[in-house]
Design a protein around this motif. Structure first.
Motif, PDB file in Angstrom:
ATOM      1  N   UNK A 190       8.615  38.150   8.538  1.00 47.08           N
ATOM      2  CA  UNK A 190       7.820  39.097   9.319  1.00 47.08           C
ATOM      3  C   UNK A 190       6.519  39.448   8.593  1.00 47.08           C
ATOM      4  N   UNK A 191       6.564  39.485   7.255  1.00 46.88           N
ATOM      5  CA  UNK A 191       5.367  39.824   6.475  1.00 46.88           C
ATOM      6  C   UNK A 191       4.669  38.585   5.943  1.00 46.88           C
ATOM      7  N   UNK A 192       5.438  37.575   5.560  1.00 44.37           N
ATOM      8  CA  UNK A 192       4.858  36.410   4.875  1.00 44.37           C
ATOM      9  C   UNK A 192       4.471  35.288   5.829  1.00 44.37           C
ATOM     10  N   UNK A 193       4.903  35.341   7.077  1.00 43.97           N
ATOM     11  CA  UNK A 193       4.608  34.258   8.020  1.00 43.97           C
ATOM     12  C   UNK A 193       5.453  33.032   7.722  1.00 43.97           C
ATOM     13  N   UNK A 194       4.831  31.864   7.845  1.00 49.57           N
ATOM     14  CA  UNK A 194       5.571  30.613   7.652  1.00 49.57           C
ATOM     15  C   UNK A 194       5.778  30.333   6.168  1.00 49.57           C
ATOM     16  N   UNK A 195       6.924  30.729   5.660  1.00 49.24           N
ATOM     17  CA  UNK A 195       7.184  30.570   4.227  1.00 49.24           C
ATOM     18  C   UNK A 195       7.306  29.110   3.814  1.00 49.24           C
ATOM     19  N   UNK A 196       7.653  28.246   4.763  1.00 51.67           N
ATOM     20  CA  UNK A 196       7.870  26.835   4.408  1.00 51.67           C
ATOM     21  C   UNK A 196       6.566  26.032   4.366  1.00 51.67           C
ATOM     22  N   UNK A 197       5.490  26.657   4.858  1.00 46.82           N
ATOM     23  CA  UNK A 197       4.194  25.982   4.823  1.00 46.82           C
ATOM     24  C   UNK A 197       3.794  25.758   3.360  1.00 46.82           C
ATOM     25  N   UNK A 198       3.483  24.507   3.024  1.00 46.10           N
ATOM     26  CA  UNK A 198       3.099  24.212   1.644  1.00 46.10           C
ATOM     27  C   UNK A 198       4.265  23.929   0.718  1.00 46.10           C
ATOM     28  N   UNK A 199       5.486  24.089   1.222  1.00 50.53           N
ATOM     29  CA  UNK A 199       6.677  23.760   0.423  1.00 50.53           C
ATOM     30  C   UNK A 199       7.296  22.495   1.041  1.00 50.53           C
ATOM     31  N   UNK A 200       7.237  21.366   0.320  1.00 46.24           N
ATOM     32  CA  UNK A 200       7.724  20.116   0.915  1.00 46.24           C
ATOM     33  C   UNK A 200       9.190  20.219   1.347  1.00 46.24           C
ATOM     34  N   UNK A 201       9.439  19.809   2.591  1.00 46.94           N
ATOM     35  CA  UNK A 201      10.809  19.884   3.122  1.00 46.94           C
ATOM     36  C   UNK A 201      10.971  18.871   4.243  1.00 46.94           C
ATOM     37  N   UNK A 202      12.220  18.643   4.599  1.00 45.17           N
ATOM     38  CA  UNK A 202      12.520  17.740   5.714  1.00 45.17           C
ATOM     39  C   UNK A 202      13.704  18.323   6.467  1.00 45.17           C
ATOM     40  N   UNK A 203      13.856  17.956   7.733  1.00 42.33           N
ATOM     41  CA  UNK A 203      15.008  18.470   8.459  1.00 42.33           C
ATOM     42  C   UNK A 203      16.282  17.748   8.034  1.00 42.33           C
ATOM     43  N   UNK A 204      17.341  18.494   7.883  1.00 41.34           N
ATOM     44  CA  UNK A 204      18.645  17.881   7.596  1.00 41.34           C
ATOM     45  C   UNK A 204      19.311  17.468   8.897  1.00 41.34           C
ATOM     46  N   UNK A 205      20.584  17.091   8.795  1.00 39.24           N
ATOM     47  CA  UNK A 205      21.363  16.672   9.974  1.00 39.24           C
ATOM     48  C   UNK A 205      21.410  17.753  11.039  1.00 39.24           C
ATOM     49  N   UNK A 206      21.468  19.011  10.571  1.00 37.54           N
ATOM     50  CA  UNK A 206      21.565  20.138  11.497  1.00 37.54           C
ATOM     51  C   UNK A 206      20.188  20.585  11.993  1.00 37.54           C
ATOM     52  N   UNK A 207      19.125  20.033  11.393  1.00 39.40           N
ATOM     53  CA  UNK A 207      17.767  20.484  11.705  1.00 39.40           C
ATOM     54  C   UNK A 207      17.284  21.539  10.730  1.00 39.40           C
ATOM     55  N   UNK A 208      18.203  22.139   9.980  1.00 34.18           N
ATOM     56  CA  UNK A 208      17.818  23.161   8.988  1.00 34.18           C
ATOM     57  C   UNK A 208      17.065  22.489   7.839  1.00 34.18           C
ATOM     58  N   UNK A 209      16.077  23.197   7.260  1.00 37.79           N
ATOM     59  CA  UNK A 209      15.230  22.565   6.245  1.00 37.79           C
ATOM     60  C   UNK A 209      15.914  22.316   4.902  1.00 37.79           C
ATOM     61  N   UNK A 210      15.652  21.098   4.387  1.00 38.22           N
ATOM     62  CA  UNK A 210      16.095  20.727   3.036  1.00 38.22           C
ATOM     63  C   UNK A 210      14.834  20.688   2.178  1.00 38.22           C
ATOM     64  N   UNK A 211      14.806  21.446   1.100  1.00 38.83           N
ATOM     65  CA  UNK A 211      13.635  21.453   0.216  1.00 38.83           C
ATOM     66  C   UNK A 211      13.641  20.192  -0.646  1.00 38.83           C
TER      67      UNK A 211
END
Ligand SMILES: Cc1cc2nc3c(=O)[nH]c(=O)nc-3n(C[C@H](O)[C@H](O)[C@H](O)COP(=O)(O)O)c2cc1C
Length: 159
Positions: free
Chosen positions: A87-108
């Motif tokens: 809510x305060x930080x916005x897209x926290x995953x922006x700039x942190x390399x990640x890919x979707x896992x089998x479930x779609x949840x992010x894997x760093x």
């Protein structure tokens, strides 16, 4: 009860430090968590406690999946990044390399290991955190090294 003793002893419970990933309808988020433990061998179940007022809890409730990223001892900064609420930080995953896992949840990409879960049960109506029980449906090890613990960070979460 001595409230100070309660706080002190609860803070002495050893914990790991993880980045939990969530995904709902193509939207991704992640947050730092420490209240996690295995609760069954067969099936392989883990229990994760999630703040009911967090952005991620609403997403887990809706999508019923999450990922758990384990960090190495030197990755406190990465954990720190995900403490901020979306809510305060916005897209926290922006700039942190990640890919979707089998479930779609992010894997760093920088996590030393990870697993993914499908939610089987959500409990704890009285608490400020929900107890989310997930079955481990996929896992991977990127590096074999000692995991970051709460004690390594000098932070507290508990009491
Ligand atoms: C050391 C530490 C451990 C934490 N452990 C948990 C936890 O186990 N479960 C949880 O829901 N929040 C935990 N938090 C709080 C979340 O990281 C925080 O509420 C986060 O902003 C939630 O992000 P969101 O609103 O984007 O979902 C912890 C915070 C810190 C600093």
């Amino acid at each position: 009860m001595d409230p100070q003793a309660k706080k002190t002893v609860l803070r002495k419970i050893p914990h790991g430090v993880y980045v939990v990933g969530v995904a709902q309808d193509g939207v991704l988020n992640a947050f730092t968590a420490t209240w996690l433990t295995q609760v069954s061998f067969t099936p392989a179940l883990v229990a994760l406690c999630v703040r009911k007022d967090s952005h991620s809890f609403a997403m887990v409730q809706a999508s019923r999946v999450f990922s758990v990223n384990l960090l190495g001892k030197q990755q406190k900064l990465l954990a720190e990044h995900f403490v901020k609420p979306a809510a305060a930080a916005g897209e926290k995953l922006k700039g942190v390399p990640h890919r979707p896992g089998k479930t779609g949840a992010p894997i760093l990409e920088e996590a030393m290991a990870h697993f993914e879960c499908e939610v089987r049960e959500i409990a704890n109506i009285h608490g400020d955190h929900a107890l989310v029980i997930g079955e481990v449906i996929d896992a991977g090890v990127q590096r074999d090294e000692p995991a970051l613990t709460l004690m390594d960070t000098g932070w507290h979460y508990g009491g």
